[in-house]
Design an enzyme around this catalytic site. Structure first.
Site, PDB file in Angstrom:
ATOM      1  N   ILE A 143       0.827  -1.211   0.000  1.00  0.00           N
ATOM      2  CA  ILE A 143       0.000   0.000   0.000  1.00  0.00           C
ATOM      3  C   ILE A 143       0.865   1.267   0.000  1.00  0.00           C
ATOM      4  O   ILE A 143       0.337   2.383  -0.024  1.00  0.00           O
ATOM      5  CB  ILE A 143      -0.974  -0.026   1.215  1.00  0.00           C
ATOM      6  CG1 ILE A 143      -2.174   0.902   0.988  1.00  0.00           C
ATOM      7  CG2 ILE A 143      -0.244   0.297   2.515  1.00  0.00           C
ATOM      8  CD1 ILE A 143      -3.146   0.440  -0.074  1.00  0.00           C
ATOM      9  N   HIS A 144       2.187   1.124   0.025  1.00  0.00           N
ATOM     10  CA  HIS A 144       3.055   2.310   0.054  1.00  0.00           C
ATOM     11  C   HIS A 144       2.910   3.101  -1.249  1.00  0.00           C
ATOM     12  O   HIS A 144       2.771   2.510  -2.328  1.00  0.00           O
ATOM     13  CB  HIS A 144       4.520   1.907   0.262  1.00  0.00           C
ATOM     14  CG  HIS A 144       4.814   1.416   1.635  1.00  0.00           C
ATOM     15  ND1 HIS A 144       5.668   2.055   2.499  1.00  0.00           N
ATOM     16  CD2 HIS A 144       4.355   0.340   2.319  1.00  0.00           C
ATOM     17  CE1 HIS A 144       5.718   1.390   3.639  1.00  0.00           C
ATOM     18  NE2 HIS A 144       4.938   0.338   3.559  1.00  0.00           N
ATOM     19  N   HIS A 218       7.154  -8.002   8.408  1.00  0.00           N
ATOM     20  CA  HIS A 218       5.936  -8.792   8.119  1.00  0.00           C
ATOM     21  C   HIS A 218       6.203  -9.929   7.130  1.00  0.00           C
ATOM     22  O   HIS A 218       5.839  -9.898   5.970  1.00  0.00           O
ATOM     23  CB  HIS A 218       4.724  -7.934   7.737  1.00  0.00           C
ATOM     24  CG  HIS A 218       4.903  -6.860   6.709  1.00  0.00           C
ATOM     25  ND1 HIS A 218       5.498  -7.061   5.498  1.00  0.00           N
ATOM     26  CD2 HIS A 218       4.524  -5.558   6.723  1.00  0.00           C
ATOM     27  CE1 HIS A 218       5.482  -5.935   4.804  1.00  0.00           C
ATOM     28  NE2 HIS A 218       4.906  -5.009   5.524  1.00  0.00           N
ATOM     29  N   ASN A 221       4.567 -11.249   3.610  1.00  0.00           N
ATOM     30  CA  ASN A 221       3.841 -10.180   2.924  1.00  0.00           C
ATOM     31  C   ASN A 221       4.796  -9.210   2.251  1.00  0.00           C
ATOM     32  O   ASN A 221       5.778  -8.768   2.851  1.00  0.00           O
ATOM     33  CB  ASN A 221       2.934  -9.439   3.911  1.00  0.00           C
ATOM     34  CG  ASN A 221       1.839 -10.338   4.464  1.00  0.00           C
ATOM     35  OD1 ASN A 221       1.779 -10.627   5.650  1.00  0.00           O
ATOM     36  ND2 ASN A 221       0.975 -10.822   3.589  1.00  0.00           N
ATOM     37  N   ARG A 229      13.899 -23.253  -6.858  1.00  0.00           N
ATOM     38  CA  ARG A 229      15.295 -22.932  -7.151  1.00  0.00           C
ATOM     39  C   ARG A 229      15.671 -21.515  -6.758  1.00  0.00           C
ATOM     40  O   ARG A 229      16.825 -21.131  -6.866  1.00  0.00           O
ATOM     41  CB  ARG A 229      15.600 -23.193  -8.639  1.00  0.00           C
ATOM     42  CG  ARG A 229      15.727 -24.694  -8.923  1.00  0.00           C
ATOM     43  CD  ARG A 229      15.816 -25.010 -10.394  1.00  0.00           C
ATOM     44  NE  ARG A 229      14.584 -24.646 -11.121  1.00  0.00           N
ATOM     45  CZ  ARG A 229      13.453 -25.342 -11.065  1.00  0.00           C
ATOM     46  NH1 ARG A 229      13.363 -26.428 -10.302  1.00  0.00           N
ATOM     47  NH2 ARG A 229      12.395 -24.959 -11.760  1.00  0.00           N
ATOM     48  N   ASP A 276       1.185  -4.183  12.782  1.00  0.00           N
ATOM     49  CA  ASP A 276       1.078  -3.383  11.563  1.00  0.00           C
ATOM     50  C   ASP A 276      -0.225  -2.576  11.605  1.00  0.00           C
ATOM     51  O   ASP A 276      -0.907  -2.386  10.602  1.00  0.00           O
ATOM     52  CB  ASP A 276       1.130  -4.270  10.313  1.00  0.00           C
ATOM     53  CG  ASP A 276       1.438  -3.508   9.035  1.00  0.00           C
ATOM     54  OD1 ASP A 276       1.942  -2.365   9.125  1.00  0.00           O
ATOM     55  OD2 ASP A 276       1.164  -4.033   7.939  1.00  0.00           O
ATOM     56  N   ALA A 310      -4.083  -3.051   3.466  1.00  0.00           N
ATOM     57  CA  ALA A 310      -3.497  -1.792   3.934  1.00  0.00           C
ATOM     58  C   ALA A 310      -3.286  -1.871   5.442  1.00  0.00           C
ATOM     59  O   ALA A 310      -4.082  -1.359   6.225  1.00  0.00           O
ATOM     60  CB  ALA A 310      -4.409  -0.622   3.581  1.00  0.00           C
ATOM     61  N   GLY A 311      -2.215  -2.558   5.835  1.00  0.00           N
ATOM     62  CA  GLY A 311      -1.974  -2.738   7.256  1.00  0.00           C
ATOM     63  C   GLY A 311      -3.011  -3.675   7.843  1.00  0.00           C
ATOM     64  O   GLY A 311      -3.752  -4.359   7.121  1.00  0.00           O
TER      65      GLY A 311
END
Length: 394
Positions: A143-144, A218, A221, A229, A276, A310-311
């Site tokens: 979401i950044h 996290h 995620n 591999r 978070d 989003a968190g």
């Protein structure tokens, strides 16, 4: 109800988790903000605070990733008042130490937080700060805001490095997206580095850990996954005992099987419960704005307009409850992941995470239903009003 003011205090409880074992009954004597002694045997009946018979007294929870709470997003209010609101919201849920977390943002926002960081360390419960970004991999941005993701320039670096002397602070970055010398520079400034929002190969992570990267943000995620591999950041984390990893135990961010794999590989001494958490934690609201985008809460999921998580809508006491339920582990293991292990990651293992003589008196008391009945930071406590009478026997 406050129990502030006195320099010494005794808390009696039938069940005491001392950071290693579940014990009790007993009494914990606090003096000058630290634990003076802990005695087992029949709990002292004349103790100023006598917890309900079914309550457990444990080391206070430590949350190294808290974006917001109490209606406040740190990015929107990088001020002493904003930090205080966030910390107080989480304290009600048992978190006695946290790292308010700033996600990727403009240089001036980082500088605004840097300007008040020293003053914020005086707020009970603030152990340092967590800068999640801006040096992330756009392909794993979550979401950044993509427009603000960047390799820090000299201006950014000056502000970020100042957090190295502000408590125990963390920077989350994608190691493959910054020069190795920058990792050295940040660690040299006193910061802990966590890999996250990263598409790194396992080899790149090994090199970063050799340079001093010690955490993973996290787990599972927003990162390169475990493949046959190319083990990616997930595989490298599970395989490397040097790495501490935060994990969001809400039953949404990581499947139960993934949680169990992480616990089997990392164990209680390297896996840390993180929330978070976003501004809605500790409120009855169901939406907020995140950098111009509306985030909506539905069935405990926080999502942006495109469905991106989003968190989390999570508190640490809920994460402890979920860890017991979803991982099938003991309450002892869950409590260690909520306190002693994050304390060790932050280099505070001789200060926090145990109830033992000399340790800081940061404590939580909770019921078998995982409802917090009291918290103490440096021996100064707040307890739930409704059952106050049952807590005090003078």
């Amino acid at each position: 109800m406050g129990h502030a003011g006195s320099s010494s205090l005794t808390i009696a409880a039938q069940h005491i988790f001392d950071g290693a074992d579940m014990r009790g009954p007993g009494s914990v004597r606090i003096s000058q903000g630290r634990i003076e002694s802990i005695t087992f045997g029949e709990a002292e009946p004349r103790a100023p605070i006598y917890l309900p018979a079914d309550a457990t007294l444990a080391p206070g929870f430590i949350d190294i990733q808290v974006n917001g709470g109490g209606g406040v997003l740190l990015n929107d209010q990088p001020t002493e008042a904003g930090v205080r609101r966030i910390v107080e919201a989480h304290r009600k849920e048992g978190t006695t130490g946290c790292l308010p977390t700033l996600i990727t943002d403009r240089s001036e926002v980082i500088e605004r937080l840097a300007a008040v960081a020293q003053a914020c360390l005086k707020i009970p419960g603030v152990l340092g700060f967590h800068l999640e970004g801006p040096a992330l991999n756009r392909s794993r941005k979550g979401i950044h805001p993509e427009a603000e993701i960047r390799v820090p320039d000299q201006r950014d670096l000056a502000a970020i490095k100042s957090f190295g002397s502000r408590g125990r602070s963390i920077v989350t970055l994608a190691p493959e997206c910054v020069p190795a010398s920058m990792i050295d520079e940040l660690i040299g400034a006193g910061l802990r580095i966590a890999a996250g929002h990263s598409d790194a190969t396992a080899a790149e992570i090994r090199q970063a850990v050799d340079r001093g990267v010690s955490g993973v943000t996290h787990l599972f995620n927003a990162m390169s996954q475990l493949n046959a591999r190319e083990p990616g950041l997930v595989g490298a984390t599970l395989a490397d005992d040097r790495l501490f990893a935060g994990i969001i135990c809400d039953g949404i961010h990581v499947d139960r099987a993934g949680l169990r794999v992480a616990f089997r590989c990392k164990g209680r001494d390297r896996l840390m419960l993180v929330t978070d958490a976003m501004p809605l934690a500790g409120t009855k609201d169901w939406q907020f704005m995140l950098q111009g985008r509306q985030i909506t809460l539905h069935e405990n999921r926080l999502t942006g307009p495109d469905g991106t998580l989003a968190g989390a809508h999570l508190t640490t006491i809920e994460a402890v409850r979920n860890a017991v339920a979803l991982l099938g582990i003991s309450l002892v293991d869950a409590l260690i992941m909520a306190s002693r292990t994050p304390a060790a990651f932050l280099g505070l293992e001789s200060e926090l995470g145990r109830i033992a003589p000399g340790y800081r008196a940061d404590l939580v008391a909770f019921s078998p239903n995982f409802e917090v009945v009291g918290t103490w930071i440096g021996g100064v406590g707040t307890m739930v009003e409704a059952s106050e009478a049952s807590h005090r026997k003078l």
